[in-house]
Design a protein around this motif. Structure first.
Motif: not given
Length: 87
Positions: A43-51
């Motif tokens: 239920d969390q949003r992660y942007s491109r490149g997140s690990v």
């Protein structure tokens, strides 16, 4: 002049005054959220490149299709150098 029977006027007036109103449930728009594609995890949003780490494996948020510039994002196994790979 043509005389219309009373029952016909009643049917005509009833059908003209019967209005059916249907409503749909309200749609909630989250204007604060950007239109940039994101990955979701827990239920969390992660942007491109997140690990992130899932289990003992690392994953990176990257383009779903390598040829798309503005397409969907998805989780891909994080490419570790051979000397850093767990045994």
């Amino acid at each position: 002049m043509m005389k219309i029977p009373g029952w016909a006027l009643l049917v005509l007036s009833t059908s003209l005054s019967a209005n059916t109103i249907s409503t749909r449930p309200p749609v909630e728009l989250n204007i604060a959220s950007s239109l940039e594609p994101v990955c979701f995890y827990a239920d969390q949003r992660y942007s491109r490149g997140s690990v992130i780490e899932m289990g003992k494996q690392l994953f990176v948020c990257e383009r779903e299709q390598s040829f798309e510039q503005n397409g969907r994002l998805s989780w891909h196994p994080f490419p570790l150098a051979p000397e850093h790979k767990p045994q």
